[in-house]
Design an enzyme around this catalytic site. Structure first.
Site, PDB file in Angstrom:
ATOM      1  N   GLU A  39       0.822  -1.217   0.000  1.00 20.20           N
ATOM      2  CA  GLU A  39       0.000   0.000   0.000  1.00 20.20           C
ATOM      3  C   GLU A  39       0.854   1.265   0.000  1.00 20.20           C
ATOM      4  O   GLU A  39       0.780   2.097   0.911  1.00 20.20           O
ATOM      5  CB  GLU A  39      -0.956  -0.011   1.200  1.00 20.20           C
ATOM      6  CG  GLU A  39      -1.945  -1.169   1.128  1.00 20.20           C
ATOM      7  CD  GLU A  39      -3.019  -1.144   2.208  1.00 20.20           C
ATOM      8  OE1 GLU A  39      -2.777  -0.566   3.272  1.00 20.20           O
ATOM      9  OE2 GLU A  39      -4.098  -1.713   1.981  1.00 20.20           O
ATOM     10  N   GLU A  58      -5.551  -8.467  -0.958  1.00 21.53           N
ATOM     11  CA  GLU A  58      -6.220  -8.309   0.337  1.00 21.53           C
ATOM     12  C   GLU A  58      -7.686  -8.013   0.101  1.00 21.53           C
ATOM     13  O   GLU A  58      -8.026  -7.192  -0.760  1.00 21.53           O
ATOM     14  CB  GLU A  58      -5.646  -7.133   1.144  1.00 21.53           C
ATOM     15  CG  GLU A  58      -4.302  -7.391   1.750  1.00 21.53           C
ATOM     16  CD  GLU A  58      -3.825  -6.252   2.635  1.00 21.53           C
ATOM     17  OE1 GLU A  58      -4.665  -5.594   3.282  1.00 21.53           O
ATOM     18  OE2 GLU A  58      -2.607  -6.020   2.654  1.00 21.53           O
TER      19      GLU A  58
HETATM   20  C1  BG6 Z   1      -4.426  -3.104   4.767  1.00 20.46           C
HETATM   21  C2  BG6 Z   1      -3.070  -3.496   5.245  1.00 20.46           C
HETATM   22  O1  BG6 Z   1      -4.465  -1.745   4.820  1.00 20.46           O
HETATM   23  O2  BG6 Z   1      -5.547  -3.459   5.497  1.00 20.46           O
HETATM   24  C3  BG6 Z   1      -3.045  -4.565   6.314  1.00 20.46           C
HETATM   25  O3  BG6 Z   1      -2.221  -3.839   4.194  1.00 20.46           O
HETATM   26  C4  BG6 Z   1      -4.217  -4.347   7.245  1.00 20.46           C
HETATM   27  O4  BG6 Z   1      -1.804  -4.516   6.943  1.00 20.46           O
HETATM   28  C5  BG6 Z   1      -5.504  -4.497   6.454  1.00 20.46           C
HETATM   29  O5  BG6 Z   1      -4.207  -5.193   8.351  1.00 20.46           O
HETATM   30  C6  BG6 Z   1      -6.776  -4.407   7.274  1.00 20.46           C
HETATM   31  O6  BG6 Z   1      -6.780  -3.263   8.059  1.00 20.46           O
HETATM   32  P1  BG6 Z   1      -7.003  -3.361   9.619  1.00 20.46           P
HETATM   33  O7  BG6 Z   1      -6.798  -1.987  10.114  1.00 20.46           O
HETATM   34  O8  BG6 Z   1      -8.393  -3.851   9.801  1.00 20.46           O
HETATM   35  O9  BG6 Z   1      -5.994  -4.317  10.129  1.00 20.46           O
END
Ligand code: BG6
Length: 492
Positions: free
Chosen positions: A199, A387
């Site tokens: 990101e 993701e």
């Molecule tokens: C993304 C990141 O922004 O979202 C992860 O690459 C992160 O590292 C994921 O964990 C989910 O966000 P969060 O804040 O719910 O953990």
């Protein structure tokens, strides 16, 4: 319909959120190791000491600035979730066996830079750290699981922060290139899929997370990300030289941004907001800065220092594929609407057509199809959803079962739209790795209770729990989805 044979089904994680073992095997401290736990309403904090010995903390959101001369450090009396994570460092065999049982074709993990170069500026790598990832990759390959590696995911060796000011200093490019050269050489033949920075667009919001940058001015963020662009481009070229089989990609946080209304002013704002994300992929896919960003820099008085060879370096280091995270969509309005909601490090106006997670992230499967089409039309490069998922509170029933139907529903909705993007729209999508396939620490809040996994980990927000793993209902469901290449999404 189903996704093509060879499609990379799997799951995603990041070292600082699940490995633990924060000082084991010669690892040095990283930025993640000095960030405390927070919650949905209370920000995580960075701990640091000033030259006069006074101890302080600074919230990560909204991030202002850590003063010049501060030394970020681990302090007594705070809980730092990265230190134990979910202890993958000691339990990787058990975890990988569970991924294999689900039928994973790939597994996304990040390498902790500080395991390989404990200070970041060391001349030689730490053999124990290299050996750890050798063991992890061998374990994955034993089950024919393809490793997908993020080279830097929200952790920068702390020495690079305290001594150089993180990615704001151009010298960090060389340290990173040496780190990557070490990885490409050592893991040649074991790892093919790489992503240079997780990101990378988060630099615009959270410079400490994104690159150990303690300053928060537009000038500092622009300069630091320029260094990351140059580093990434050098590493793409190097990756190909060391092994022509390597595929080196970028990774951005992406979501569909909608105009709140058909008022052209809202539409223009949605366009500008989307440009903010595209800037990062434009540079890394096309190899040059887009005009809209150069104009914005002019307006803001931002002057990025570029070395004479940088333009050529960017041109020669265009990425092979685009990895992106997608969790939710958001709306933007040119006038105050008064109903803000959250998202992945961003916020927007609530969309009346969508439901949201308990953390306010709006659930929008169709938005994923829109995002895939937008990126494919713009770049014509293979896409990889690295993701996606639902952060939710899970309940362990008396008999030990965890009935996470809400997670199944979320993922099924997104796979349906992914399928449409591939089979109806013709998008070239190579894989799907839902986030936190095993429960891990939340990056945004530092909580454990914001769970994404198919595998439950017994650990709470204060660090209590056995760390034992158990299968949620979604475990067998996802196994069936993979086995049918996405065709069977039924939940029975
Ligand atoms: C993304 C990141 O922004 O979202 C992860 O690459 C992160 O590292 C994921 O964990 C989910 O966000 P969060 O804040 O719910 O953990």
């Amino acid at each position: 319909m189903s996704l093509p044979k060879g499609f990379l089904w799997g799951g995603a994680t990041a070292a600082n959120q699940f490995e633990g073992g924060y000082l084991d095997g010669g690892k040095g401290l990283s930025t993640a190791d000095v960030v405390t736990a927070g919650s949905h309403t209370v920000s995580r904090r960075i701990t640091y000491t000033m030259p006069d010995g006074t101890k302080h903390t600074q919230p990560i959101m909204p991030y202002e600035e850590i003063p010049e001369g501060a030394v970020c450090d681990v302090q007594e009396g705070y809980y730092y979730p990265s230190h134990i994570g979910i202890d993958f460092y000691h339990r990787y065999k058990e975890d990988i066996a569970l991924f294999a049982e689900m039928g994973f074709k790939c597994f996304r993990l990040s390498i902790n830079w500080g395991r390989i170069f404990p200070n970041g500026d060391d001349e030689t790598p730490n053999e124990e750290g290299l050996k750890f990832y050798d063991d992890v990759f061998d374990e994955l390959l034993k089950y024919n699981i393809e490793p997908v590696v993020t080279i830097s995911h929200y952790e920068t060796p702390l020495t690079l922060v305290n001594k150089y000011g993180g990615w704001l200093d151009r010298r960090v490019i060389d340290f990173y290139v040496l780190y990557c050269e070490t990885l490409f050489t050592r893991y040649k033949g074991k790892v093919k899929y790489w992503m240079t920075f997780n990101e990378i667009n988060i630099m615009g919001m959270l410079p400490f997370f994104a690159g150990g940058v303690i300053k928060a001015t537009p000038q500092a963020k622009a300069q630091a990300v320029h260094h990351q662009f140059v580093a990434s481009a050098k590493v793409v070229k190097l990756g190909h030289q060391i092994d022509p089989e390597n595929k080196v990609g970028l990774m951005i946080a992406y979501g569909s941004t909608y105009a709140y209304s058909c008022d052209p002013k809202d539409q223009a704002l949605a366009m500008e907001t989307t440009q903010n994300s595209h800037f990062y992929s434009d540079v890394q896919v096309r190899g040059y800065y887009p005009a809209y960003k150069l104009k914005e820099y002019e307006r803001l008085g931002v002057k990025v220092e570029m070395a004479s060879e940088d333009a050529q370096t960017l041109k020669e280091g265009c990425v092979d594929y685009l990895g992106f995270s997608y969790y939710s969509s958001s709306c933007v309005s040119s006038k105050p609407v008064g109903n803000e909601t959250g998202g992945n490090f961003v916020s927007g106006v609530k969309n009346p057509y969508l439901k949201a997670s308990d953390w306010g992230w709006q659930i929008d499967g169709i938005g994923l199809r829109i995002a895939l089409n937008r990126l494919w039309e713009r770049y014509q490069k293979p896409l990889f959803i690295v993701e996606n998922g639902l952060g939710a509170v899970d309940t362990v029933e008396e008999d030990g079962s965890i009935n996470d139907d809400y997670r199944i529903e979320y993922i099924a909705e997104h796979i349906k739209e992914m399928d449409k993007a591939v089979n109806y729209d013709g998008v070239d999508l190579i894989g799907y790795t839902p986030w936190g396939c095993i429960d891990l620490v939340s990056a945004g809040t530092g909580e454990m209770k914001k769970r994404y996994g198919f595998i439950y980990v017994d650990r709470d927000d204060q660090g209590n729990g056995s760390l034992n793993r158990s299968k949620k209902k979604s475990f067998n469901w996802y196994k069936k989805v993979i086995a049918s290449d996405g065709e069977d999404l039924s939940n029975d």
